[in-house]
Design an enzyme around this catalytic site. Structure first.
Site, PDB file in Angstrom:
ATOM      1  N   ARG A  92      42.276   9.138 -26.940  1.00 57.40           N
ATOM      2  CA  ARG A  92      43.135   9.148 -25.756  1.00 57.40           C
ATOM      3  C   ARG A  92      42.727   8.005 -24.834  1.00 57.40           C
ATOM      4  O   ARG A  92      41.563   7.588 -24.832  1.00 57.40           O
ATOM      5  CB  ARG A  92      42.999  10.470 -25.009  1.00 57.40           C
ATOM      6  CG  ARG A  92      43.689  11.628 -25.695  1.00 57.40           C
ATOM      7  CD  ARG A  92      43.682  12.883 -24.844  1.00 57.40           C
ATOM      8  NE  ARG A  92      42.366  13.487 -24.755  1.00 57.40           N
ATOM      9  CZ  ARG A  92      41.564  13.415 -23.705  1.00 57.40           C
ATOM     10  NH1 ARG A  92      41.936  12.743 -22.626  1.00 57.40           N
ATOM     11  NH2 ARG A  92      40.386  13.985 -23.698  1.00 57.40           N
ATOM     12  N   TYR A 220      47.680   7.433 -31.859  1.00 55.72           N
ATOM     13  CA  TYR A 220      46.616   8.453 -31.834  1.00 55.72           C
ATOM     14  C   TYR A 220      47.161   9.798 -31.328  1.00 55.72           C
ATOM     15  O   TYR A 220      47.953   9.827 -30.377  1.00 55.72           O
ATOM     16  CB  TYR A 220      45.444   7.985 -30.947  1.00 55.72           C
ATOM     17  CG  TYR A 220      44.464   9.110 -30.749  1.00 55.72           C
ATOM     18  CD1 TYR A 220      43.612   9.482 -31.794  1.00 55.72           C
ATOM     19  CD2 TYR A 220      44.448   9.867 -29.587  1.00 55.72           C
ATOM     20  CE1 TYR A 220      42.760  10.565 -31.658  1.00 55.72           C
ATOM     21  CE2 TYR A 220      43.594  10.954 -29.441  1.00 55.72           C
ATOM     22  CZ  TYR A 220      42.756  11.290 -30.487  1.00 55.72           C
ATOM     23  OH  TYR A 220      41.931  12.377 -30.368  1.00 55.72           O
ATOM     24  N   HIS A 249      43.625  24.279 -20.455  1.00 56.47           N
ATOM     25  CA  HIS A 249      42.898  23.660 -21.574  1.00 56.47           C
ATOM     26  C   HIS A 249      41.847  24.668 -22.054  1.00 56.47           C
ATOM     27  O   HIS A 249      40.651  24.505 -21.797  1.00 56.47           O
ATOM     28  CB  HIS A 249      42.251  22.371 -21.052  1.00 56.47           C
ATOM     29  CG  HIS A 249      41.663  21.497 -22.097  1.00 56.47           C
ATOM     30  ND1 HIS A 249      40.699  20.558 -21.822  1.00 56.47           N
ATOM     31  CD2 HIS A 249      41.892  21.396 -23.423  1.00 56.47           C
ATOM     32  CE1 HIS A 249      40.373  19.915 -22.921  1.00 56.47           C
ATOM     33  NE2 HIS A 249      41.068  20.402 -23.905  1.00 56.47           N
ATOM     34  N   SER A 271      35.137  18.403 -23.292  1.00 61.59           N
ATOM     35  CA  SER A 271      34.944  18.052 -24.703  1.00 61.59           C
ATOM     36  C   SER A 271      33.448  18.091 -25.051  1.00 61.59           C
ATOM     37  O   SER A 271      32.591  18.004 -24.176  1.00 61.59           O
ATOM     38  CB  SER A 271      35.530  16.682 -25.000  1.00 61.59           C
ATOM     39  OG  SER A 271      34.900  15.739 -24.186  1.00 61.59           O
ATOM     40  N   CYS A 273      31.704  20.601 -26.173  1.00 65.21           N
ATOM     41  CA  CYS A 273      31.010  21.834 -25.805  1.00 65.21           C
ATOM     42  C   CYS A 273      31.286  22.960 -26.808  1.00 65.21           C
ATOM     43  O   CYS A 273      30.960  24.117 -26.554  1.00 65.21           O
ATOM     44  CB  CYS A 273      31.415  22.287 -24.412  1.00 65.21           C
ATOM     45  SG  CYS A 273      30.769  21.247 -23.100  1.00 65.21           S
ATOM     46  N   ASP A 300      42.543  25.258 -28.261  1.00 66.40           N
ATOM     47  CA  ASP A 300      42.607  24.137 -27.313  1.00 66.40           C
ATOM     48  C   ASP A 300      43.456  24.413 -26.071  1.00 66.40           C
ATOM     49  O   ASP A 300      43.080  23.990 -24.994  1.00 66.40           O
ATOM     50  CB  ASP A 300      43.142  22.888 -28.039  1.00 66.40           C
ATOM     51  CG  ASP A 300      42.905  21.608 -27.269  1.00 66.40           C
ATOM     52  OD1 ASP A 300      41.827  21.467 -26.666  1.00 66.40           O
ATOM     53  OD2 ASP A 300      43.795  20.734 -27.268  1.00 66.40           O
ATOM     54  N   ARG A 388      39.450  13.155 -37.072  1.00 62.28           N
ATOM     55  CA  ARG A 388      40.111  14.447 -36.859  1.00 62.28           C
ATOM     56  C   ARG A 388      40.638  15.057 -38.141  1.00 62.28           C
ATOM     57  O   ARG A 388      40.881  14.361 -39.126  1.00 62.28           O
ATOM     58  CB  ARG A 388      41.315  14.226 -35.930  1.00 62.28           C
ATOM     59  CG  ARG A 388      40.968  13.709 -34.553  1.00 62.28           C
ATOM     60  CD  ARG A 388      40.556  14.821 -33.662  1.00 62.28           C
ATOM     61  NE  ARG A 388      40.096  14.375 -32.361  1.00 62.28           N
ATOM     62  CZ  ARG A 388      40.152  15.130 -31.265  1.00 62.28           C
ATOM     63  NH1 ARG A 388      40.663  16.338 -31.305  1.00 62.28           N
ATOM     64  NH2 ARG A 388      39.664  14.690 -30.135  1.00 62.28           N
TER      65      ARG A 388
HETATM   66  C1  OXD Z   1      40.708  16.728 -26.268  1.00 61.34           C
HETATM   67  C2  OXD Z   1      41.292  17.190 -27.550  1.00 61.34           C
HETATM   68  O1  OXD Z   1      40.493  15.527 -26.111  1.00 61.34           O
HETATM   69  O2  OXD Z   1      41.501  18.397 -27.687  1.00 61.34           O
HETATM   70  O3  OXD Z   1      40.478  17.575 -25.391  1.00 61.34           O
HETATM   71  O4  OXD Z   1      41.551  16.354 -28.409  1.00 61.34           O
HETATM   72 MN    MN Z   2      41.321  19.509 -25.888  1.00 66.24          MN
END
Ligand code: OXD
Ligand code: MN
Length: 612
Positions: A92, A220, A249, A271, A273, A300, A388
């Protein structure tokens, strides 16, 4: 038509537009928008996605033929393929992600902003003719179960077949979604083109007032699968505020006790964690023997809304996992590993000599790295750290059938957490909803030397929504506070820290499946079966309240995990106050007052000398 879910507090708007007139006009609205986009991007061909298996297989075939996908070992990994992205397009891009409210102040200091007219002009110039000679795919999708009043629909237009294939896995995509859109009228408009993959010509723009997304120059996931972060968080957080719900989230996990009762927990973490691991955790041996089970609803994103009974009900708007591969192994997350043993798209992983997907943390030896080069440690990790897997959630051994429940699942506890090597205890419970919102607003993770070179830098990430909250954080905190109203039966709120370290830098808590011990305590607190221990910063487990049998955890470690250091906390609560002031003047006074209350509780006035 009568809404069959009328007993939940779903806005009338959602199912109101069902007359034939409306159907004609909504179909027209969709077709008109597609025509407008086509006139701008000028594709050679338009393909309306129906979401069928035949369509998916045809897309895979085309991508294998042109090298967009590479076949992996079909004996060990049937239906699995590898995509290698452009090396400059692997994550991202927060600095290129903008939220374009008409008024800059509404984006808040937590977002990058551009005036909507200027942003449209910039984006439309990029999109002008960008699909010449290419196919334009129209993807109708539904975020959430098709029949759920909590779900919302969108249409993504893209020129990227890899995006179409991923959207097929990650959303309910195709004819059923299109029918719902035609019935209801409302849909989020998302326009995407891979463009030239030039970082100088890459923007992810959100227009919350128009429920529109324009994304150019990246393939992406988080930038290009517009149903995910762009729709289900940035746009949906605005929809949720307007309609009285929460777009978060958060993972959603169901904990079934030996009596067969399941409690659902929603948890937000920044992220790195272990969100996916917690969503799929394997109970410790003793718990398994006693009949505890864990059910995965989402890893997520979580959309929550008050039901008629006052409780919060949650759905996972996604239908798949777009998980980080490195670190996923038989030790850390056997359920994830089982999920991705077939019918999975891998992105930017390495491969072994016999063409199996590979990443750091797995046994075996890679021979080709994520860029397709022979492996060489001098080039860094063999798999990209953000490589991923995209897989249907149905392939997860612990997938919950309740994930398809149109009503959603009732939430017993909301958990916030971060990576905090010091100070923050293993678990603490908020004394009430307002205190819980303060805990969420204050959360964050401390960086480590390994990650950044700077030790102990704390990054606040309220509710783990810093990159995803599509409006001013001050207004977002106010929205959270608004759920505490007469008749509400809100979940209890907790803060956890799986990452507390001892003086030698070793983790004090084993984490992973053992985290169930902490979740069990939360459920007991929600049921009122354990008293807990009041402290100025929250309620912690009292002596003997955490089940610890079968765990090699010394008394000293437990004491440290559950200690409250007044001096450290005074500094922390002052820092939280300073951080929150950054959202003034929109910071809700109730949140400021709560921060002051905790500060005062940590600084009790000196005892008055007895009179006389
Ligand atoms: C993030 C994802 O970046 O879930 O939080 O990919
Ligand atoms: Mn996420």
């Amino acid at each position: 038509m009568q809404c069959q879910y009328a007993q939940t507090t779903v806005p009338a708007l959602l199912f109101a537009k069902t007359s034939e007139d409306t159907m004609a006009s909504t179909l027209e609205a969709l077709e008109r928008w597609v025509d407008e986009v086509a006139a701008l991007v000028r594709p050679a061909k338009i393909h309306w996605c129906d979401g069928s298996e035949a369509e998916y297989q045809a897309l895979l075939g085309d991508m294998l033929a042109d090298g967009t996908l590479v076949e992996l070992n079909q004996q060990t990994h049937p239906g699995c393929y590898l995509h290698r992205s452009h090396p400059s397009d692997v994550a991202r891009v927060e600095h290129l992600t903008l939220v374009c409210h008409p008024d800059e102040i509404d984006a808040g200091p937590n977002n990058h902003w551009m005036d909507p007219a200027a942003a449209h002009a910039k984006m439309d110039a990029l999109f002008d003719g960008c699909m010449e000679g290419r196919t334009m795919y129209v993807i109708p999708y539904c975020m959430g179960p098709i029949a759920s009043p909590l779900s919302r629909c969108g249409v993504e237009i893209t020129d990227n077949p890899y995006v179409v294939a991923n959207m097929k896995i990650m959303t309910r995509m195709g004819d059923a979604a299109r029918e719902r859109i035609e019935r209801e009228g409302d849909f989020v408009r998302g326009l995407h083109s891979t463009g030239e993959l030039d970082p100088e010509r890459r923007f992810i723009m959100h227009f919350p007032a128009e429920r529109t997304i324009k994304s150019y120059g990246s393939g992406y996931g988080g930038n290009a699968l517009l149903g995910k972060k762009c729709h289900a968080l940035r746009i949906a957080s605005n929809q949720a505020r307007d309609e009285g719900w929460l777009a978060e989230h958060m993972l959603i996990v169901g904990i079934e006790n030996p009596q067969g009762e399941t409690h659902y927990i929603a948890a937000a973490f920044p992220s790195a964690c272990g969100k996916t691991n917690l969503a799929m955790l394997i109970p410790p041996e003793g718990y398994r023997q006693d009949g505890w089970k864990v059910w995965t609803v989402g890893d997520d994103i979580c959309w929550m809304r008050p039901g008629a009974d006052g409780r919060l009900y949650a759905i996972n708007p996604e239908a798949g996992f777009f998980g980080v591969a490195p670190g996923t192994s038989g030790d850390t997350n056997p359920n994830a590993l089982a999920s991705i043993s077939h019918d999975t798209i891998f992105t930017n992983v390495a491969v072994t000599a016999d063409n199996q997907p590979w990443w750091e943390g797995l046994p075996g030896t890679p021979v080709t790295d994520w860029q397709g080069r022979p492996c060489d440690p001098a080039n860094g990790p063999a798999a990209h750290p953000n490589s991923r897997f995209t897989v249907s959630a149905r392939q997860c051994p612990t997938w919950s059938e309740k994930a398809e429940d149109a009503q959603g699942v009732p939430i017993t506890a909301i958990v916030f957490g971060g990576r905090r090597p010091s100070l923050l205890p293993l678990v603490m419970e908020a004394r009430n909803w307002t205190h819980g919102v303060l805990m969420g607003a204050a959360m964050g993770s401390e960086t480590t030397a390994a990650a950044t070179g700077a030790v102990g830098v704390l990054r606040r990430d309220p509710m783990a929504m810093k990159p995803f909250c599509g409006y001013h954080y001050g207004d977002y905190f106010r929205h959270w506070l608004s759920f505490d109203r007469p008749g509400a039966k809100l979940p209890k709120v907790f803060h956890v820290n799986w990452f507390r370290k001892d003086g030698n830098g070793r983790f004090l808590w084993p984490g992973y499946g053992e985290n169930l011990r902490v979740l069990e305590w939360m459920i007991a607190r929600a049921q009122g079966t354990v008293p807990g221990r009041e402290t100025p910063v929250g309620i912690l487990p009292g002596a003997g309240e955490l089940r610890l049998d079968g765990l090699d955890l010394g008394r000293a470690a437990l004491d440290e995990l559950l200690a409250v250091d007044p001096a450290g906390w005074q500094a922390e609560i002052a820092a939280i106050g300073e951080y929150l002031e950054g959202y003034a003047p929109r910071l809700p006074p109730a949140l400021h007052a709560e921060q002051q209350r905790v500060a005062a509780a940590l600084n009790p006035p000196p005892l008055q000398a007895a009179a006389g």
